[in-house]
Design an enzyme around this catalytic site. Structure first.
Site, mmCIF file in Angstrom:
data_model
loop_
_atom_site.group_PDB
_atom_site.id
_atom_site.type_symbol
_atom_site.label_atom_id
_atom_site.label_comp_id
_atom_site.label_asym_id
_atom_site.label_seq_id
_atom_site.Cartn_x
_atom_site.Cartn_y
_atom_site.Cartn_z
ATOM 1 N N CYS A 157 0.818 -1.220 0.000
ATOM 2 C CA CYS A 157 0.000 0.000 0.000
ATOM 3 C C CYS A 157 0.852 1.270 0.000
ATOM 4 O O CYS A 157 0.329 2.383 -0.082
ATOM 5 C CB CYS A 157 -0.917 -0.010 1.217
ATOM 6 S SG CYS A 157 -0.012 -0.282 2.754
ATOM 7 N N GLY A 158 2.176 1.123 0.111
ATOM 8 C CA GLY A 158 3.072 2.287 0.095
ATOM 9 C C GLY A 158 3.524 2.685 1.488
ATOM 10 O O GLY A 158 4.487 3.430 1.638
#
Ligand SMILES: Cc1cc2nc3c(=O)[nH]c(=O)nc-3n(C[C@H](O)[C@H](O)[C@H](O)COP(=O)(O)O)c2cc1C
Length: 179
Positions: A157-158
């Site tokens: 998701c970063g």
């Protein structure tokens, strides 16, 4: 290299399910027999062709597979060791509840820790740190599962933090040592 063992990789629906193919490959290279079971969600992240090509065995998902009588019992009996890689939050909850509604969770119950059962959680850090997930992991460990701590790093998701599935090659080494 340890004598050839039979290892069952159970794959659930985390984005890191694709790494299960590399784990299967690393274990095969060490001379072990590998079979895979996947949830329906896991097969949205990795196709059966890769797993079947590497293991030389069909990927089983369905409990009601023609030609595989009582697959949950047979696979538990077959395996020397079971590795849930990756373990999604949903699958952890299912195991902790003792449900046997799909093949993967029925294998968990029928094995009943007679053979080593390793769990490799992989998810977003907020999911991992949620009390529901932490409580589920504690109970599964208390029952007899070995929980493998997720790696830290950049998540899908970063976000940066803990939650990555352990890298397949070092995990294969740990499995080799344990066997
Ligand atoms: C793109 C995407 C990535 C996902 N990654 C994860 C993940 O890494 N870990 C997790 O627990 N759930 C993840 N999920 C949610 C699970 O796929 C979902 O909860 C699913 O019901 C899990 O089913 P299963 O446990 O039966 O395999 C993701 C969903 C999507 C759409």
């Amino acid at each position: 290299m340890s004598p050839s063992k039979k290892i069952l990789i159970c794959i659930s629906g985390s984005i890191s399910a694709y790494k299960a193919a590399s784990l299967a490959s690393a274990l095969k290279k060490k001379g072990h027999e590998v079979k895979t079971v996947a949830t329906e969600s896991a097969l949205k992240f990795i196709g059966p062709a890769a797993l079947e090509g590497i293991t030389g065995q069909p990927v089983l998902t369905d409990m009601f597979n023609p030609g595989y009588e009582i697959p949950h019992i047979n696979l538990s009996e077959w395996a020397d060791m079971i590795v849930l890689y990756p373990a999604s939050a949903t699958t952890l909850a299912r195991l902790r509840m003792g449900l046997a509604e799909d093949l993967l969770s029925a294998i968990f119950l029928s094995n009943n820790f007679r053979k080593p059962y390793w769990i490799c959680p992989a998810m977003n850090i907020n999911m991992l740190e949620h009390p529901a997930v932490q409580e589920n992991l504690k109970i599964l460990e208390k029952w007899g599962a070995r929980i493998i701590d997720p790696d830290e790093g950049v998540l899908a998701c970063g976000t940066v933090g803990k939650g990555r599935a352990p890298e397949p090659v070092p995990l294969a080494e740990m499995i080799e040592e344990a066997l």
